[in-house]
Design a protein around this motif. Structure first.
Motif, mmCIF file in Angstrom:
data_model
loop_
_atom_site.group_PDB
_atom_site.id
_atom_site.type_symbol
_atom_site.label_atom_id
_atom_site.label_comp_id
_atom_site.label_asym_id
_atom_site.label_seq_id
_atom_site.Cartn_x
_atom_site.Cartn_y
_atom_site.Cartn_z
ATOM 1 N N ALA A 50 0.822 -1.208 0.000
ATOM 2 C CA ALA A 50 0.000 0.000 0.000
ATOM 3 C C ALA A 50 0.860 1.264 0.000
ATOM 4 N N VAL A 51 2.144 1.129 0.332
ATOM 5 C CA VAL A 51 3.083 2.257 0.239
ATOM 6 C C VAL A 51 3.589 2.340 -1.194
ATOM 7 N N ALA A 52 4.186 1.254 -1.682
ATOM 8 C CA ALA A 52 4.661 1.119 -3.065
ATOM 9 C C ALA A 52 5.053 -0.336 -3.258
ATOM 10 N N SER A 53 4.720 -0.891 -4.402
ATOM 11 C CA SER A 53 5.121 -2.261 -4.711
ATOM 12 C C SER A 53 6.456 -2.238 -5.443
ATOM 13 N N LEU A 54 7.069 -3.402 -5.596
ATOM 14 C CA LEU A 54 8.305 -3.497 -6.379
ATOM 15 C C LEU A 54 8.063 -3.029 -7.808
ATOM 16 N N ASP A 55 6.901 -3.359 -8.377
ATOM 17 C CA ASP A 55 6.567 -2.907 -9.734
ATOM 18 C C ASP A 55 6.457 -1.388 -9.796
ATOM 19 N N ASP A 56 5.821 -0.789 -8.782
ATOM 20 C CA ASP A 56 5.710 0.678 -8.742
ATOM 21 C C ASP A 56 7.094 1.318 -8.733
ATOM 22 N N LEU A 57 7.981 0.802 -7.882
ATOM 23 C CA LEU A 57 9.332 1.369 -7.776
ATOM 24 C C LEU A 57 10.127 1.152 -9.055
ATOM 25 N N SER A 58 10.002 -0.031 -9.650
ATOM 26 C CA SER A 58 10.702 -0.307 -10.915
ATOM 27 C C SER A 58 10.248 0.663 -12.000
ATOM 28 N N ARG A 59 8.950 0.951 -12.058
ATOM 29 C CA ARG A 59 8.417 1.863 -13.065
ATOM 30 C C ARG A 59 8.886 3.302 -12.815
ATOM 31 N N ILE A 60 8.770 3.761 -11.593
ATOM 32 C CA ILE A 60 9.125 5.149 -11.283
ATOM 33 C C ILE A 60 10.629 5.381 -11.438
ATOM 34 N N LEU A 61 11.440 4.464 -10.915
ATOM 35 C CA LEU A 61 12.897 4.638 -10.964
ATOM 36 C C LEU A 61 13.490 4.198 -12.295
ATOM 37 N N ASP A 62 12.678 3.575 -13.135
ATOM 38 C CA ASP A 62 13.113 3.082 -14.436
ATOM 39 C C ASP A 62 14.302 2.127 -14.308
ATOM 40 N N THR A 63 14.225 1.266 -13.308
ATOM 41 C CA THR A 63 15.218 0.220 -13.101
ATOM 42 C C THR A 63 14.506 -0.957 -12.451
ATOM 43 N N PHE A 64 14.944 -2.156 -12.766
ATOM 44 C CA PHE A 64 14.283 -3.351 -12.265
ATOM 45 C C PHE A 64 14.665 -3.571 -10.809
ATOM 46 N N VAL A 65 13.691 -3.584 -9.917
ATOM 47 C CA VAL A 65 13.926 -3.784 -8.489
ATOM 48 C C VAL A 65 13.381 -5.164 -8.118
ATOM 49 N N THR A 66 14.244 -6.010 -7.569
ATOM 50 C CA THR A 66 13.826 -7.363 -7.194
ATOM 51 C C THR A 66 14.240 -7.664 -5.763
ATOM 52 N N GLY A 67 13.743 -8.771 -5.277
ATOM 53 C CA GLY A 67 14.104 -9.218 -3.934
ATOM 54 C C GLY A 67 12.942 -9.064 -2.989
ATOM 55 N N PRO A 68 13.088 -9.617 -1.798
ATOM 56 C CA PRO A 68 11.990 -9.537 -0.837
ATOM 57 C C PRO A 68 11.792 -8.126 -0.288
ATOM 58 N N VAL A 69 10.568 -7.904 0.149
ATOM 59 C CA VAL A 69 10.210 -6.645 0.809
ATOM 60 C C VAL A 69 10.008 -6.972 2.280
ATOM 61 N N GLN A 70 10.740 -6.274 3.136
ATOM 62 C CA GLN A 70 10.669 -6.527 4.574
ATOM 63 C C GLN A 70 10.007 -5.339 5.272
ATOM 64 N N PRO A 71 8.836 -5.542 5.868
ATOM 65 C CA PRO A 71 8.197 -4.463 6.624
ATOM 66 C C PRO A 71 8.647 -4.469 8.085
ATOM 67 N N VAL A 72 8.724 -3.291 8.660
ATOM 68 C CA VAL A 72 8.956 -3.153 10.099
ATOM 69 C C VAL A 72 7.910 -2.155 10.592
ATOM 70 N N VAL A 73 7.025 -2.627 11.461
ATOM 71 C CA VAL A 73 5.951 -1.788 11.979
ATOM 72 C C VAL A 73 6.424 -1.127 13.263
ATOM 73 N N GLY A 74 6.349 0.198 13.285
ATOM 74 C CA GLY A 74 6.737 0.950 14.473
ATOM 75 C C GLY A 74 5.573 1.102 15.427
ATOM 76 N N VAL A 75 5.886 1.521 16.613
ATOM 77 C CA VAL A 75 4.849 1.716 17.631
ATOM 78 C C VAL A 75 4.679 3.211 17.901
ATOM 79 N N PRO A 76 3.523 3.614 18.403
ATOM 80 C CA PRO A 76 3.354 5.019 18.783
ATOM 81 C C PRO A 76 4.422 5.431 19.797
ATOM 82 N N GLN A 77 4.806 6.686 19.723
ATOM 83 C CA GLN A 77 5.835 7.200 20.621
ATOM 84 C C GLN A 77 5.396 8.587 21.082
#
Length: 194
Positions: A50-77
């Protein structure tokens, strides 16, 4: 006579294929992918797609981006007014930590606009202090303005109301003269609800 015509045709066509190299680098294409609600403050989503997919980034940056996507959820502070945070690490190399990802996008929301602005100012100050000499410039991010920072990586920080985004990209993925425009497009895309 035919031989002469063939020779003249070859010379004319040969002259047509030579050209001078461009004196300026080509313009960065701008992708109009933002929906009608672009510029509207967004909430921090639950997942990195929902932030950006690998396809979105590949299209915008005009370079093929591959590999896993690792999320880290932060907590309120409470002490900084943070209400939610999601860090997305794109293309994490196998067996390496998230920090080795060539692309990182961090989306954060705060209790109010002032808290968001303070955190953006602190992020820029922290980057300057960490590396000593940092190139900083102002760039367009949709209708907003962001701060582009160049140290070991390209980093763009920008806020839209109570929401901020930090986009960090390895230098090998973007040309220096296109970094501001491309990271600006990624940041605008991440800040836009879909």
């Amino acid at each position: 006579m035919r031989v002469v015509l063939v020779i003249v045709a070859v010379l004319v066509l040969g002259g047509c294929t030579q050209s001078e190299p461009p004196k300026e680098s080509p313009a960065v294409p701008v992708f109009s992918t933002a929906p009608a609600n672009a510029g509207v403050e967004r909430t921090v989503p639950q997942n990195c797609d929902a932030v950006a997919s690998l396809d979105d980034l590949s299209r915008i940056l005009d370079t093929f981006v591959t590999g896993p996507v690792q999320p880290v959820v932060g907590v309120p502070q409470d002490n900084i007014g943070r209400t939610a945070r999601l860090d997305c690490y794109y293309g994490v190399p196998a067996g390496q930590p998230n920090s080795a990802a060539p692309i990182w996008i961090g989306l954060t929301s705060y209790v109010n606009d002032e808290s968001a602005r303070k955190r953006l100012t602190a992020t820029v100050a922290d980057e300057r202090a960490a590396s000593g000499t940092v190139n900083v410039s102002d760039v367009a991010v949709g209708a907003d303005r962001g701060v582009l920072i160049r140290n070991a990586n390209w980093m763009l920080v920008v806020g839209r109301g109570k929401t901020t985004v930090v986009v960090q990209v390895a230098p090998a993925l973007v040309r220096e003269d296109h970094a501001g425009a491309l990271l600006g497009q990624v940041a605008d895309f991440a800040l836009t609800s879909r």
